[in-house]
Design a protein around this motif. Structure first.
Motif, PDB file in Angstrom:
ATOM      1  N   CYS A 179      -9.398   2.615  -0.694  1.00 28.54           N
ATOM      2  CA  CYS A 179      -8.586   3.225   0.371  1.00 28.54           C
ATOM      3  C   CYS A 179      -9.392   3.343   1.653  1.00 28.54           C
ATOM      4  O   CYS A 179      -8.916   3.009   2.745  1.00 28.54           O
ATOM      5  CB  CYS A 179      -8.083   4.604  -0.061  1.00 28.54           C
ATOM      6  N   ARG A 180     -10.644   3.834   1.527  1.00 31.76           N
ATOM      7  CA  ARG A 180     -11.469   3.970   2.725  1.00 31.76           C
ATOM      8  C   ARG A 180     -11.757   2.598   3.334  1.00 31.76           C
ATOM      9  O   ARG A 180     -11.804   2.459   4.552  1.00 31.76           O
ATOM     10  CB  ARG A 180     -12.793   4.662   2.379  1.00 31.76           C
TER      11      ARG A 180
ATOM     12  N   THR B 199      -4.908  13.986  -0.145  1.00 33.26           N
ATOM     13  CA  THR B 199      -6.170  13.480  -0.651  1.00 33.26           C
ATOM     14  C   THR B 199      -6.345  13.861  -2.108  1.00 33.26           C
ATOM     15  O   THR B 199      -6.202  15.029  -2.468  1.00 33.26           O
ATOM     16  CB  THR B 199      -7.348  14.072   0.150  1.00 33.26           C
TER      17      THR B 199
ATOM     18  N   LEU C 172      -0.919   1.665  -0.854  1.00 30.46           N
ATOM     19  CA  LEU C 172      -0.861   3.021  -0.325  1.00 30.46           C
ATOM     20  C   LEU C 172      -1.238   3.045   1.154  1.00 30.46           C
ATOM     21  O   LEU C 172      -0.547   3.641   1.978  1.00 30.46           O
ATOM     22  CB  LEU C 172      -1.794   3.938  -1.110  1.00 30.46           C
ATOM     23  N   THR C 173      -2.342   2.391   1.492  1.00 36.28           N
ATOM     24  CA  THR C 173      -2.829   2.463   2.871  1.00 36.28           C
ATOM     25  C   THR C 173      -2.021   1.578   3.809  1.00 36.28           C
ATOM     26  O   THR C 173      -1.992   1.803   5.014  1.00 36.28           O
ATOM     27  CB  THR C 173      -4.308   2.031   2.929  1.00 36.28           C
TER      28      THR C 173
ATOM     29  N   TRP D  99     -10.518   5.411  -4.459  1.00 38.27           N
ATOM     30  CA  TRP D  99     -10.898   6.124  -3.240  1.00 38.27           C
ATOM     31  C   TRP D  99     -11.677   5.202  -2.294  1.00 38.27           C
ATOM     32  O   TRP D  99     -11.410   5.155  -1.086  1.00 38.27           O
ATOM     33  CB  TRP D  99     -11.740   7.347  -3.599  1.00 38.27           C
TER      34      TRP D  99
ATOM     35  N   GLN E  72      -2.514   8.110   4.783  1.00 38.93           N
ATOM     36  CA  GLN E  72      -2.787   9.227   3.875  1.00 38.93           C
ATOM     37  C   GLN E  72      -3.124  10.456   4.691  1.00 38.93           C
ATOM     38  O   GLN E  72      -3.979  10.424   5.569  1.00 38.93           O
ATOM     39  CB  GLN E  72      -3.972   8.885   2.967  1.00 38.93           C
TER      40      GLN E  72
ATOM     41  N   TYR F  73      -9.847  -0.145   3.229  1.00 39.46           N
ATOM     42  CA  TYR F  73      -8.651  -0.631   3.920  1.00 39.46           C
ATOM     43  C   TYR F  73      -8.408   0.145   5.204  1.00 39.46           C
ATOM     44  O   TYR F  73      -8.038  -0.432   6.237  1.00 39.46           O
ATOM     45  CB  TYR F  73      -7.433  -0.541   2.998  1.00 39.46           C
ATOM     46  N   GLU F  74      -8.620   1.447   5.163  1.00 40.29           N
ATOM     47  CA  GLU F  74      -8.381   2.262   6.357  1.00 40.29           C
ATOM     48  C   GLU F  74      -9.342   1.919   7.482  1.00 40.29           C
ATOM     49  O   GLU F  74      -8.998   2.065   8.662  1.00 40.29           O
ATOM     50  CB  GLU F  74      -8.510   3.744   5.997  1.00 40.29           C
TER      51      GLU F  74
ATOM     52  N   ALA G  54      -4.506   0.657  -3.969  1.00 34.31           N
ATOM     53  CA  ALA G  54      -5.041   1.245  -2.740  1.00 34.31           C
ATOM     54  C   ALA G  54      -4.494   0.531  -1.512  1.00 34.31           C
ATOM     55  O   ALA G  54      -4.170   1.149  -0.496  1.00 34.31           O
ATOM     56  CB  ALA G  54      -6.568   1.179  -2.761  1.00 34.31           C
TER      57      ALA G  54
END
Length: 299
Positions: A244-245, A294, A283-284, A241, A289, A247-248, A280
């Motif tokens: 992911c945040r 989520t 995915l990103t 998680w 996402q 990378y975003e 991650a």
């Protein structure tokens, strides 16, 4: 059944209040041994990491308290709770939990005895909690100025360490697998100081001379703390998680070394941490996402 559950919650609250009188900060737990109160930020992918600053319950060990009034409020908000967790690494005890597990098929007690012989230390008389699976939790105290990382199997197979950001299931708690109890003759004891030789083994390995610590960008420290607070069963999901945040929000690659270091402190290997972060990234990178995707474990 409802009466039985109410009785279990009442007993858990009573045990939690007793622990709080000894200076141990507590939270309510469900029968699965997880915090009974879910995060108020679940389902919100844009929510920043929160350790209770929002003022609501549901932040795991960050809700832990020794205040009887707050503890009663926590249990009132979780009437399904049947146990309580004791937050480790907090004053006045700086509790360190040595979890001797039996699920791995190894003799963790023998492994601890071997370590004690090899490194010349003995475990002093202290609180011992018996788990429903046949394991044991040894309660020790650490120095105020030393941060002991949580780990799983790093010290030896079947030996997990609970410290700052982690918690122990308190004696008297009821779970799906049985009740946690205090070993005879140990309930009246205070947690004993951790032997120095064992303390050295629990500390992270020293860095090579000249190496500098990975320092996350100031705006990424919340993600690092979020990963560091993971306990067994959460390590990969919390790291995934947070990555992911990161990378975003464009925080990598500066944040990457610090994420890996935080994950290793919880017991993951560097290879496991890098694999999770790579997932991650895939995915990103390949698709954004959306809220309905989520993960349920996201805070």
């Amino acid at each position: 059944m409802a009466t039985t559950n109410r009785q279990a919650t009442t007993l858990a609250l009573a045990h939690a209040l007793t622990a709080a009188e000894r200076g141990l900060a507590v939270i309510p737990l469900s029968r699965t041994k997880l915090p009974a109160l879910r995060s108020p930020h679940r389902g919100d992918p844009a929510a920043p990491p929160c350790h209770g600053e929002c003022g609501r319950f549901g932040h795991g060990v960050y809700d832990a308290s020794t205040d009887p009034r707050r503890i009663r409020e926590l249990f009132a908000a979780a009437p399904w709770a049947t146990g309580y967790g004791i937050a480790c690494g907090l004053p006045p005890h700086q509790l360190i939990g040595v979890d001797l597990d039996t699920k791995s098929g190894t003799d963790s007690s023998a492994a601890l005895r071997e370590l004690a012989l090899r490194h010349l230390f003995t475990i002093p008389p202290t609180v011992v909690v018996l788990t429903p699976s046949g394991g044991r939790h040894l309660w020790l105290t650490g120095p105020r100025d030393v941060a002991i990382p949580n780990s799983a199997g790093r010290l030896a197979p079947g030996i997990d360490i609970r410290s700052a950001g982690g918690y122990l299931v308190g004696p008297g708690s009821r779970t799906d697998h049985g009740t946690y109890t205090t070993a005879p003759g140990t309930g009246h004891l205070p947690p004993a100081p951790c032997p120095r030789a064992l303390l050295r083994l629990l500390l992270p390995p020293p860095r090579p001379q000249g190496a500098t610590a990975a320092r996350p960008p100031a705006h990424g420290e919340g993600l690092i703390h979020f990963v560091q607070a993971a306990h067994e069963g959460q390590r990969n999901t919390r790291l995934f998680w947070a990555a992911c945040r990161a990378y975003e929000n464009g925080l990598t690659p500066d944040l990457l070394p610090a994420l890996i270091e935080a994950a290793r402190a919880t017991g993951l290997t560097e290879q496991e941490a890098r694999a999770t972060i790579a997932s991650a990234a895939r995915l990103t990178t390949h698709r954004p996402q959306t809220p309905h995707e989520t993960p349920r474990w996201a805070p």
